[in-house]
Design an enzyme around this catalytic site. Structure first.
Site, PDB file in Angstrom:
ATOM      1  N   HIS A   1      32.729  41.133  41.124  1.00 59.79           N
ATOM      2  CA  HIS A   1      34.059  40.674  40.722  1.00 59.79           C
ATOM      3  C   HIS A   1      34.068  39.220  40.268  1.00 59.79           C
ATOM      4  O   HIS A   1      35.141  38.656  40.077  1.00 59.79           O
ATOM      5  CB  HIS A   1      35.045  40.801  41.884  1.00 59.79           C
ATOM      6  CG  HIS A   1      35.311  42.190  42.346  1.00 59.79           C
ATOM      7  ND1 HIS A   1      34.370  42.944  43.005  1.00 59.79           N
ATOM      8  CD2 HIS A   1      36.411  42.974  42.236  1.00 59.79           C
ATOM      9  CE1 HIS A   1      34.891  44.127  43.295  1.00 59.79           C
ATOM     10  NE2 HIS A   1      36.116  44.176  42.838  1.00 59.79           N
TER      11      HIS A   1
ATOM     12  N   GLU B   1      38.667  52.210  32.587  1.00 59.28           N
ATOM     13  CA  GLU B   1      38.792  51.128  31.605  1.00 59.28           C
ATOM     14  C   GLU B   1      38.558  51.629  30.191  1.00 59.28           C
ATOM     15  O   GLU B   1      39.248  51.220  29.249  1.00 59.28           O
ATOM     16  CB  GLU B   1      37.814  49.998  31.944  1.00 59.28           C
ATOM     17  CG  GLU B   1      38.228  49.125  33.116  1.00 59.28           C
ATOM     18  CD  GLU B   1      38.021  49.783  34.474  1.00 59.28           C
ATOM     19  OE1 GLU B   1      37.424  50.875  34.506  1.00 59.28           O
ATOM     20  OE2 GLU B   1      38.444  49.215  35.489  1.00 59.28           O
TER      21      GLU B   1
END
Length: 326
Positions: A128, A59
């Protein structure tokens, strides 16, 4: 036409890429796989690998590449699979994208759009499922959006790409399959103001993102009891539309904020503080908050549902502020 939230997001990306050849999408599995949540499905075949770019699982690296592309004149859309993973790119987002304009004395804008999934309710457990939107809403230099309707899913992206500064868009995972009617000519929407999704005079219910459908269902139940709840969808989490919140609470004199984030340090707390500072003498009772339990989001279905705001908790909170005081 009938569509879904996911399809509306995809139509927005397609439209932006058609309008401006500088626009491209990058992220993990956004190419032939179609994205972690299927938003970009089919766009790779339509626009090719130069404009729908798969990235390594890093990321920090691909957000940094997006910042570089934005500085170079491109209009990148960077997809981060979930807000939890965006922690790995915080340095790029906060220390570079949000800061560069100020640190360069106004010389360098960073016209970058970052999309990411947020929220619980899908049994994806703690890594998540969190709602960390308020972390980004805390940062000067960012605009933070949270589309909760088909119209906003379709219409927020292009105005975000026109913004000369970085914009973060949060897509709640529970909304992707939500369907409904969307006008065939649906287009851009404003990214400045909150929206009243239901009018009412007895209490103001403020919410955003995946909690909006719950707030509207709660308002339906309350209406059967004779309580008219006004439901405000924040839509824009930074900068907050203070004027809309104050105008409503000065009329209803009661407010409940529904926020899937944790209560401590929450966006709900910021809203309560602003309303208390600016409209204290208009309030009949203190601002109430319905937030997630302060635990990592559980995997087990019954525990997950118990941890996040529910229709029942919203109804109970509204009844308390309407009937439980004075």
């Amino acid at each position: 036409m009938k569509t879904t939230y996911r399809e509306a997001l995809r139509a927005a990306i397609r439209d932006a890429m058609t309008r401006d050849e500088r626009v491209f999408l990058m992220g993990e599995d956004v190419g032939p796989y179609g994205g972690g949540f299927g938003v970009s499905l089919g766009l790779y075949e339509e626009f090719g690998p130069e404009r729908i770019r798969d990235t390594p699982l890093s990321e920090s690296a691909f957000v940094g590449a997006g910042i570089g592309a934005a500085l170079g004149g491109m209009r990148p859309i960077v997809e981060i699979m979930t807000v939890n993973f965006s922690m790995l790119a915080l340095d790029q987002i906060v220390n570079t994208a949000a800061s560069l304009l100020h640190m360069s004395g106004g010389q360098f804008n960073v016209p970058l759009v970052i999309r990411m999934t947020t929220g619980a309710g899908r049994q994806l457990a703690a890594q998540h499922s969190h709602s960390l939107e308020n972390w980004y809403a805390h940062v000067p230099g960012l605009r933070v959006l949270a589309p909760a309707t088909l119209e906003d899913a379709r219409g927020m992206l292009w105005p975000a790409l026109l913004d000369p500064d970085p914009v973060v868009i949060f897509e709640h995972g529970s909304l992707y399959n939500e369907g409904g009617e969307l006008a065939a000519d649906a287009g851009d929407v404003d990214i400045e103001r909150a929206a009243v999704r239901r009018a009412g005079d007895d209490v103001t219910v403020v919410t955003y993102s995946g909690s909006l459908p719950k707030a509207l269902e709660a308002a339906d139940q309350l209406a059967a009891d004779g309580v008219a709840a006004e439901v405000i969808d924040l839509r824009v989490l930074r900068p907050l539309d203070d004027a809309a919140l104050l105008a409503s609470v000065r009329r209803t004199h009661r407010m409940v904020v529904v926020d899937e984030g944790w209560r401590s340090g929450s966006l709900a707390g910021e809203i309560a503080a602003r309303v208390t500072e600016e409209a204290f003498y208009d309030l009949e009772v203190p601002v109430a908050r319905v937030c997630s339990a302060e635990v990592p989001i559980p995997y087990a279905r019954h525990l997950e549902l118990a941890a996040i705001p529910s229709v029942e908790r919203i109804v109970a909170a509204v009844r308390e502020v309407v009937h439980g005081h004075g």
